[in-house]
Each structure stands twice: as C-alpha cells, then as structure tokens.
Design an enzyme around this catalytic site. Sequence first.
Site, PDB file in Angstrom:
ATOM      1  N   ASP A   8      -5.607  60.192 -35.287  1.00 57.62           N
ATOM      2  CA  ASP A   8      -6.531  59.145 -34.855  1.00 57.62           C
ATOM      3  C   ASP A   8      -6.771  59.317 -33.360  1.00 57.62           C
ATOM      4  O   ASP A   8      -5.814  59.380 -32.574  1.00 57.62           O
ATOM      5  CB  ASP A   8      -5.949  57.759 -35.131  1.00 57.62           C
ATOM      6  CG  ASP A   8      -5.928  57.424 -36.620  1.00 57.62           C
ATOM      7  OD1 ASP A   8      -6.347  58.282 -37.421  1.00 57.62           O
ATOM      8  OD2 ASP A   8      -5.479  56.320 -36.974  1.00 57.62           O
ATOM      9  N   ASP A 131     -11.998  50.381 -46.620  1.00 63.24           N
ATOM     10  CA  ASP A 131     -10.807  49.793 -46.022  1.00 63.24           C
ATOM     11  C   ASP A 131     -10.748  48.331 -46.432  1.00 63.24           C
ATOM     12  O   ASP A 131     -11.714  47.593 -46.226  1.00 63.24           O
ATOM     13  CB  ASP A 131     -10.873  49.909 -44.495  1.00 63.24           C
ATOM     14  CG  ASP A 131     -11.228  51.325 -44.048  1.00 63.24           C
ATOM     15  OD1 ASP A 131     -10.695  52.266 -44.657  1.00 63.24           O
ATOM     16  OD2 ASP A 131     -12.033  51.477 -43.111  1.00 63.24           O
TER      17      ASP A 131
END
EC number: 5.3.1.16
Length: 251
Positions: A8, A131
């Site tokens: 990330d 998500d």
Amino acid sequence: MLIIPAIDLKDGHCVRLEQGEMDKATVFSEDPAAMARRWKEHGARRLHLVDLNGAFAGKPVNDAAIQAIVEAVGDEMPVQLGGGIRDLATIERYLDDGVRYVIIGTAAVKNPGFLHEACDAFPGHVMVGLDARDGKVAVEGWSKLTGHDVVDLAKRFEGYGVEAVIYTDIGRDGMLTGVNIDATQRLAQALSIPVIASGGVTNLDDVRGLSAVAKDGIIGAITGRAIYQGTLDFAEAQKLADELAGGVFGV
C-alpha cells in the site's frame, strides 16, 4: 490459490493502515520497489498494489513509486493495482506501463457503465474491488458507506467480463484478527466471477480455511500487515496453499 503480498503506497512509502484509516498508517519501507523485489524473491507470483493517496484523491498520485515497482519485478510477477482509477485514459496508461490488472472500486460502484466500458476496452485486465463493512459496500477510500449489499452489487457485474472480484472486509483489514471466510465464501458461491479474499489474512489457519473453500471460486488471498509483522511467513503460506488448493482454477 495464490497468496498475494500487498504493498500500500502513501506518500511514496510502503505502509499499512488499520481499517483504512489514513492517520493510522505504519511505514514498513521507504523503498517500495525493494520490498516488491523481496516478495518476488520469496516466490510471490503476483503483487497487489494500492495507491492510497489516489484512492482518496480520486486520481493517480504515487506514479513514480508504481513505475519503479513494475520495473523492479518485471513480467514474471504480474501486478494488480487499485486506487484512484476513474477513467479509461488512466487504465490505458497503467497497462502501457506494465501493470497487468487494474482494480476499479469506487467508480464501479458509482458508475457501473464505466466498469462495463473498461472491461470491453481492456478485456482480461479489469478487476473490481468491493470493500464492505458489515456486508455494505464502502467507497472513496472506505470513507463513505453506501447502502449496497456486497453480494447483490457483485451479481450486477456478471457478464461484464470482470477478471476477478477482490473482496475486502474493512473491519478486519490491518487488524490481524483473521479473514472473514464465511462472507468470502458466500460471495464466491453467488458469483461466476472468481473472488480474491482480502482483509485479516493473519496466519496459516486463515490459509487453511480459505483453501478448504477455494473450490467455490476463491482464487487468491491478499495479505499485508501479517507478512510485514511476521504472523505469517509468506513462503510457508504459498506452499500450504499449493498443497491444499493447488491447481484450483489453474493458479
């Protein structure tokens, strides 16, 4: 079943967040390209990249780091990338730069027509990132919760040509509390599109649990904080997945 290490990107660094909170970022490396090479050396067959700044900004931000990572790992380790992808020009540029798969999240939820267009324009290269918190889909870097049920929304994308659905349980992401196997399995069973699990993959028990239901359509598991903090040994995890769910869907 693939075990997929996650990088990330925030401000050019490799970080991990807790439940998607940008102010709860732990920096694991200031050289993401070196980290990517490390996972390749450990036997990773794919890499999961997220432009966190891009996800919040709604446009690409960490271009230099992404380019360095793609160049570092080469064609042998395909890169899947999400975060801030909102138009066809961005997709085309990333694919031209060597990214293998782009992940469309917020834009797929808000504008399914764009997702369909992207799948038509770049067949075999477009994934959807869904998500969810308590079964409801979140958007814009997880900062806004929608009323969409994750299974109902995913089923709308059947027939678009989506390569895979990456399903993240936000409540478990970065918390080292274990992957939500039941919710991931329910989604996989409801879809003909392959599913990649994300959020909470913490130890070999999670790998065993997902491997046991891989036949329902789960082709991979993304892991981040666990492999950085050492609760999961990457090479061991991939070896176990190969033994328990090797050859499922040819991956």
